[in-house]
Scaffold this motif. Structure first.
Motif, PDB file in Angstrom:
ATOM      1  N   GLN A  17      20.814   8.782  17.413  1.00  0.00           N
ATOM      2  CA  GLN A  17      21.451   7.667  17.588  1.00  0.00           C
ATOM      3  C   GLN A  17      21.372   6.773  19.133  1.00  0.00           C
ATOM      4  N   ARG A  18      22.356   7.833  19.258  1.00  0.00           N
ATOM      5  CA  ARG A  18      22.008   7.552  20.967  1.00  0.00           C
ATOM      6  C   ARG A  18      20.333   7.514  22.231  1.00  0.00           C
ATOM      7  N   LEU A  19      20.248   8.328  22.123  1.00  0.00           N
ATOM      8  CA  LEU A  19      18.518   8.571  22.121  1.00  0.00           C
ATOM      9  C   LEU A  19      17.700   7.556  21.898  1.00  0.00           C
ATOM     10  N   ALA A  20      17.177   7.295  20.548  1.00  0.00           N
ATOM     11  CA  ALA A  20      16.834   5.816  19.870  1.00  0.00           C
ATOM     12  C   ALA A  20      17.272   4.895  20.715  1.00  0.00           C
ATOM     13  N   ALA A  21      19.115   4.011  20.543  1.00  0.00           N
ATOM     14  CA  ALA A  21      18.783   3.184  20.881  1.00  0.00           C
ATOM     15  C   ALA A  21      18.983   3.246  22.634  1.00  0.00           C
ATOM     16  N   THR A  22      18.428   3.769  22.982  1.00  0.00           N
ATOM     17  CA  THR A  22      17.912   4.253  24.591  1.00  0.00           C
ATOM     18  C   THR A  22      16.614   3.859  24.925  1.00  0.00           C
ATOM     19  N   VAL A  23      15.601   4.097  23.828  1.00  0.00           N
ATOM     20  CA  VAL A  23      14.742   4.283  24.165  1.00  0.00           C
ATOM     21  C   VAL A  23      13.466   3.138  23.728  1.00  0.00           C
ATOM     22  N   ALA A  24      14.064   3.195  22.567  1.00  0.00           N
ATOM     23  CA  ALA A  24      13.324   1.453  21.666  1.00  0.00           C
ATOM     24  C   ALA A  24      13.871   0.053  21.591  1.00  0.00           C
ATOM     25  N   PRO A  25      12.754  -0.340  21.595  1.00  0.00           N
ATOM     26  CA  PRO A  25      13.213  -2.104  21.919  1.00  0.00           C
ATOM     27  C   PRO A  25      14.061  -2.760  21.257  1.00  0.00           C
ATOM     28  N   ALA A  26      15.137  -3.246  21.853  1.00  0.00           N
ATOM     29  CA  ALA A  26      15.840  -4.017  21.450  1.00  0.00           C
ATOM     30  C   ALA A  26      15.524  -4.551  19.800  1.00  0.00           C
ATOM     31  N   SER A  27      14.281  -5.411  19.769  1.00  0.00           N
ATOM     32  CA  SER A  27      13.585  -5.932  18.624  1.00  0.00           C
ATOM     33  C   SER A  27      12.715  -6.017  18.406  1.00  0.00           C
ATOM     34  N   VAL A  28      11.820  -5.942  17.097  1.00  0.00           N
ATOM     35  CA  VAL A  28      10.011  -5.842  17.503  1.00  0.00           C
ATOM     36  C   VAL A  28       9.598  -7.240  16.222  1.00  0.00           C
ATOM     37  N   VAL A  30       7.156  -9.709  14.513  1.00  0.00           N
ATOM     38  CA  VAL A  30       5.826  -9.538  13.893  1.00  0.00           C
ATOM     39  C   VAL A  30       5.063 -10.189  13.640  1.00  0.00           C
ATOM     40  N   THR A  31       3.699 -11.056  14.335  1.00  0.00           N
ATOM     41  CA  THR A  31       3.036 -12.013  13.794  1.00  0.00           C
ATOM     42  C   THR A  31       1.809 -11.206  13.589  1.00  0.00           C
ATOM     43  N   PRO A  32       1.222 -12.825  12.836  1.00  0.00           N
ATOM     44  CA  PRO A  32      -0.604 -11.852  12.741  1.00  0.00           C
ATOM     45  C   PRO A  32      -1.021 -11.563  13.501  1.00  0.00           C
ATOM     46  N   ARG A  33      -0.803 -12.362  15.033  1.00  0.00           N
ATOM     47  CA  ARG A  33      -1.502 -12.410  16.266  1.00  0.00           C
ATOM     48  C   ARG A  33      -1.534 -11.257  17.416  1.00  0.00           C
ATOM     49  N   PHE A  34       0.058 -11.148  16.824  1.00  0.00           N
ATOM     50  CA  PHE A  34       0.622  -9.789  18.114  1.00  0.00           C
ATOM     51  C   PHE A  34       1.887  -9.437  17.034  1.00  0.00           C
ATOM     52  N   LEU A  35       2.131  -9.194  18.612  1.00  0.00           N
ATOM     53  CA  LEU A  35       4.069  -8.543  18.425  1.00  0.00           C
ATOM     54  C   LEU A  35       4.593  -9.019  19.340  1.00  0.00           C
ATOM     55  N   ARG A  36       5.404  -8.950  18.922  1.00  0.00           N
ATOM     56  CA  ARG A  36       6.633  -9.531  20.725  1.00  0.00           C
ATOM     57  C   ARG A  36       8.246  -8.176  20.576  1.00  0.00           C
ATOM     58  N   ILE A  37       7.954  -7.519  21.346  1.00  0.00           N
ATOM     59  CA  ILE A  37       8.301  -5.783  21.867  1.00  0.00           C
ATOM     60  C   ILE A  37       9.827  -6.525  22.805  1.00  0.00           C
ATOM     61  N   GLY A  38      10.794  -6.262  22.210  1.00  0.00           N
ATOM     62  CA  GLY A  38      12.082  -7.057  23.635  1.00  0.00           C
ATOM     63  C   GLY A  38      11.823  -7.881  24.369  1.00  0.00           C
ATOM     64  N   ASP A  39      11.367  -7.768  25.171  1.00  0.00           N
ATOM     65  CA  ASP A  39      10.963  -9.243  25.852  1.00  0.00           C
ATOM     66  C   ASP A  39       9.899  -9.234  26.627  1.00  0.00           C
ATOM     67  N   GLY A  40       8.008  -8.712  25.348  1.00  0.00           N
ATOM     68  CA  GLY A  40       7.321  -8.782  26.174  1.00  0.00           C
ATOM     69  C   GLY A  40       5.679  -8.442  24.893  1.00  0.00           C
ATOM     70  N   THR A 146       4.113 -12.583  28.404  1.00  0.00           N
ATOM     71  CA  THR A 146       3.923 -14.016  27.678  1.00  0.00           C
ATOM     72  C   THR A 146       3.129 -14.026  26.742  1.00  0.00           C
ATOM     73  N   GLU A 147       2.491 -14.968  26.004  1.00  0.00           N
ATOM     74  CA  GLU A 147       1.576 -15.067  24.616  1.00  0.00           C
ATOM     75  C   GLU A 147       0.801 -15.380  25.063  1.00  0.00           C
ATOM     76  N   ASP A 148       0.610 -16.024  26.166  1.00  0.00           N
ATOM     77  CA  ASP A 148      -0.546 -17.055  27.563  1.00  0.00           C
ATOM     78  C   ASP A 148      -1.074 -15.518  28.204  1.00  0.00           C
ATOM     79  N   GLU A 149      -0.255 -14.518  28.418  1.00  0.00           N
ATOM     80  CA  GLU A 149      -0.581 -13.788  28.932  1.00  0.00           C
ATOM     81  C   GLU A 149      -1.736 -12.980  28.536  1.00  0.00           C
ATOM     82  N   LEU A 150      -1.350 -12.607  27.204  1.00  0.00           N
ATOM     83  CA  LEU A 150      -1.780 -11.780  26.341  1.00  0.00           C
ATOM     84  C   LEU A 150      -2.849 -12.336  25.899  1.00  0.00           C
ATOM     85  N   LEU A 151      -3.451 -13.530  25.675  1.00  0.00           N
ATOM     86  CA  LEU A 151      -4.487 -13.712  25.532  1.00  0.00           C
ATOM     87  C   LEU A 151      -5.577 -13.057  26.726  1.00  0.00           C
TER      88      LEU A 151
END
Length: 595
Positions: A17-28, A30-40, A146-151
């Motif tokens: 649990q500690r390993l996953a909390a360290t490695v995994a993003p805080a949140s994900v 999901v949208t039809p066109r992209f993912l928002r993973i943490g702050d990216g 950002t979303e614009d930079e991703l496009l």
């Protein structure tokens, strides 16, 4: 839809649990066109179309894209019976299409004909065991802040893929599955595969990289070397050890103002840290501040009271052929002084005069006599005048400007400098243009006598010849430099040749020999008039030629055999103060010192 990373409860102390909390993003998210993973942001592109033919490293345009891009290649081998059955069905469909077109009186479809021929060839190789079939999935996950930079980044990746006839499509509504597919989990959640044979798949390996290759597994780790700069394509470190190559020579070619002397001064300074002894031929006094800062020795040829006697014998050299080798150098020096090789009769008279002038000074083949004061150039001219051969008198007359005339101040006395130390700079700034080539040759001769001395310890020595075109324009001087390039490795020395006149290096056989004997080759910004000659000589691609034409100051290519990478020279503030020659920088430094 938002998701929180799922973690399994730990059985012992909560470690997973500690390993996953360290490695995994805080949140994900999901949208039809992209993912928002943490702050990216991230989006996955699927390769849906491939070129009809591929060459080696056909994935290089995608791997060398400068942004953050995760590329995953999933490979599943097809069993031979299944592969044969699928290929047989495919050939049957092609043959059916061809017959149907023939019965209707239609012209043959070139695409179907080409595909049928390829399928027949593949079936033949598959039956003989010369090839196998694989199911291959190729996926790209693009990351941005950002979303614009991703496009914009996705558009750039699509353009890079299209340049090699690779077609990509976004994984709409399936970006979460695409993201997990490009993670190192060995799981293909998209299952969008394409059948490839062994040759097409093998052309993708090894994956090309913008950086220099690392040591192979099992090879000893590399040590030594100096920092050349930063790779602008990968932001990696370009660390290079000239002493670990097949020879220790280097050549630096660039147009005026491209930063070649700045780069070489950085390498000299960093080489001194490793106890490399350095000697520099400096035509424009660019290395004096560096020599003063590190306690080096400066020999100012052409300055008042500075003399070089070309007839000096190396101190401590007891080899029996010492006088013979010194005589050969005097033949070379005479040819450079005259601008051409003397005719045979004059060369014979010069050889007699060399033996006679040393004999008059009491110096013979016996090493016990080599400590006696060496004769001067004017003594050699007197021996030529004393010779009854008319050719000797004619040669003495041709040497008059160097013995008694306008150019005699450099030779009309015993040597006044002892060029010893960890850094020796031979300054040619005070020499007139007519004496620059001669001064370069004399400096190289003094350096070579130290390198070639048998009693010297086997220390690493770096000989830097800046503005080498001054010597390459003289036939005998170019031959001396070419011989030095070939023999330096055996003396644990390296020759660094720097020039802005590419034609003098690449336009002659001797210049090409110098380049061919340089395992380290550095190309900085080039002029449009010279890029074709440079590109042909070094086998540059069209992209590398464009890079050198548009390169910034201090940016270029490092080439060594099959290894090549781009780099940008970097320096600390202290190194920059010692290496720069820009007038504005020097003025700023002087103002800071006054304050």
């Amino acid at each position: 839809m938002k998701m929180r990373p799922h973690t399994r409860r730990a059985d012992h102390g909560g470690r997973p649990q500690r390993l996953a909390a360290t490695v995994a993003p805080a949140s994900v998210e999901v949208t039809p066109r992209f993912l928002r993973i943490g702050d990216g942001y991230a989006a996955t592109l699927v390769v849906t179309g491939y070129p009809a033919e591929v060459g080696p490293a056909w994935l290089e345009p995608l791997l060398s894209w400068p942004g953050r891009l995760d590329l995953a290649l999933h490979i599943d081998p097809l069993p031979a019976p299944i592969a044969a059955a699928r290929l047989r069905n495919q050939r049957a469909r092609f043959e059916s299409s061809r017959r149907a077109d023939g019965e209707r009186g239609k012209l043959a479809d070139p695409m179907v004909e080409a595909a049928a021929d390829d399928a027949a060839d593949l079936a033949d190789r598959l039956a003989r065991g010369a090839a196998k079939l694989f199911r291959v999935g190729l996926y790209l996950t693009v990351h941005a802040r950002t979303e614009d930079e991703l496009l914009e980044a996705c558009a750039q990746v699509k353009a890079a893929a299209a340049s090699t006839l690779i077609e990509v499509q976004p994984a709409t509504w399936r970006h979460l599955a695409g993201w997990t597919t490009t993670l190192p989990l060995a799981t293909d959640s998209l299952q969008m595969r394409r059948t490839m044979d062994t040759a097409a798949l093998a052309a993708a390996f090894p994956l090309a990289s913008a950086d220099l290759p690392a040591p192979l597994p099992g090879d000893p780790p590399a040590d030594g070397g100096v920092l050349y700069g930063i790779n602008p394509d990968s932001q990696g470190i370009v660390w290079w050890n000239r002493w670990a190559q097949e020879n220790h020579n280097s050549v630096v070619l660039a147009r005026s103002g491209a930063g070649k002397s700045y780069f070489v001064k950085l390498e000299i300074l960093r080489s001194l840290y490793q106890r490399v002894q350095v000697a520099v031929i400096d035509p424009e006094d660019e290395y004096l501040r560096l020599a003063d800062a590190v306690g080096g020795t400066v020999v100012r040829l052409g300055a008042a009271g500075v003399k070089i006697n070309p007839l000096d014998l190396p101190a401590g050299d007891t080899r029996p052929d010492l006088l013979t080798r010194r005589g050969l150098f005097l033949h070379t020096l005479t040819a450079v002084l005259l601008g051409q090789q003397p005719p045979p009769a004059e060369r014979a008279a010069l050889d007699r005069a060399i033996l006679a002038v040393y004999r008059q000074a009491g110096i013979t083949a016996d090493p016990a006599t080599h400590h006696r004061p060496a004769p001067l150039l004017r003594d050699l001219a007197d021996c030529l005048h004393a010779d009854a051969d008319p050719a000797a008198g004619q040669l003495a007359a041709r040497l008059t400007p160097w013995v008694h005339g306008s150019f005699s101040q450099l030779f009309d006395g015993p040597s006044t400098s002892r060029p010893d130390g960890h850094l020796v700079v031979w300054s040619l700034r005070h020499l007139p243009d007519e004496l620059r080539g001669v001064g370069t040759l004399l400096a190289l001769d003094a350096i070579w006598r130290q390198v070639d001395a048998p009693s010297r310890p086997a220390a690493r020595r770096l000989v830097v010849v800046d503005e080498a075109w001054l010597l390459m324009r003289d036939g005998e001087g170019a031959r001396f430099l070419a011989r030095m390039a070939k023999a330096a490795r055996k003396r644990h020395a390296g020759l660094a040749v720097i020039t802005q006149d590419v034609a003098d290096i690449l336009g002659t056989d001797l210049g090409q020999a110098v380049v061919a004997n340089a395992a380290t080759q550095v190309l900085l910004k080039q002029a449009p008039q010279a890029i074709d000659a440079v590109g042909d000589a070094f086998g540059l691609t069209a992209g590398e030629r464009r890079l050198l034409l548009a390169a910034r100051v201090g940016t270029g290519l490092l080439i060594s055999g099959t290894n090549r990478t781009s780099f940008e020279a970097i320096a600390s503030q202290a190194e920059h103060q010692l290496c720069t020659t820009r007038p504005s920088d020097l003025a700023d430094f002087e103002n800071e010192e006054e304050l």
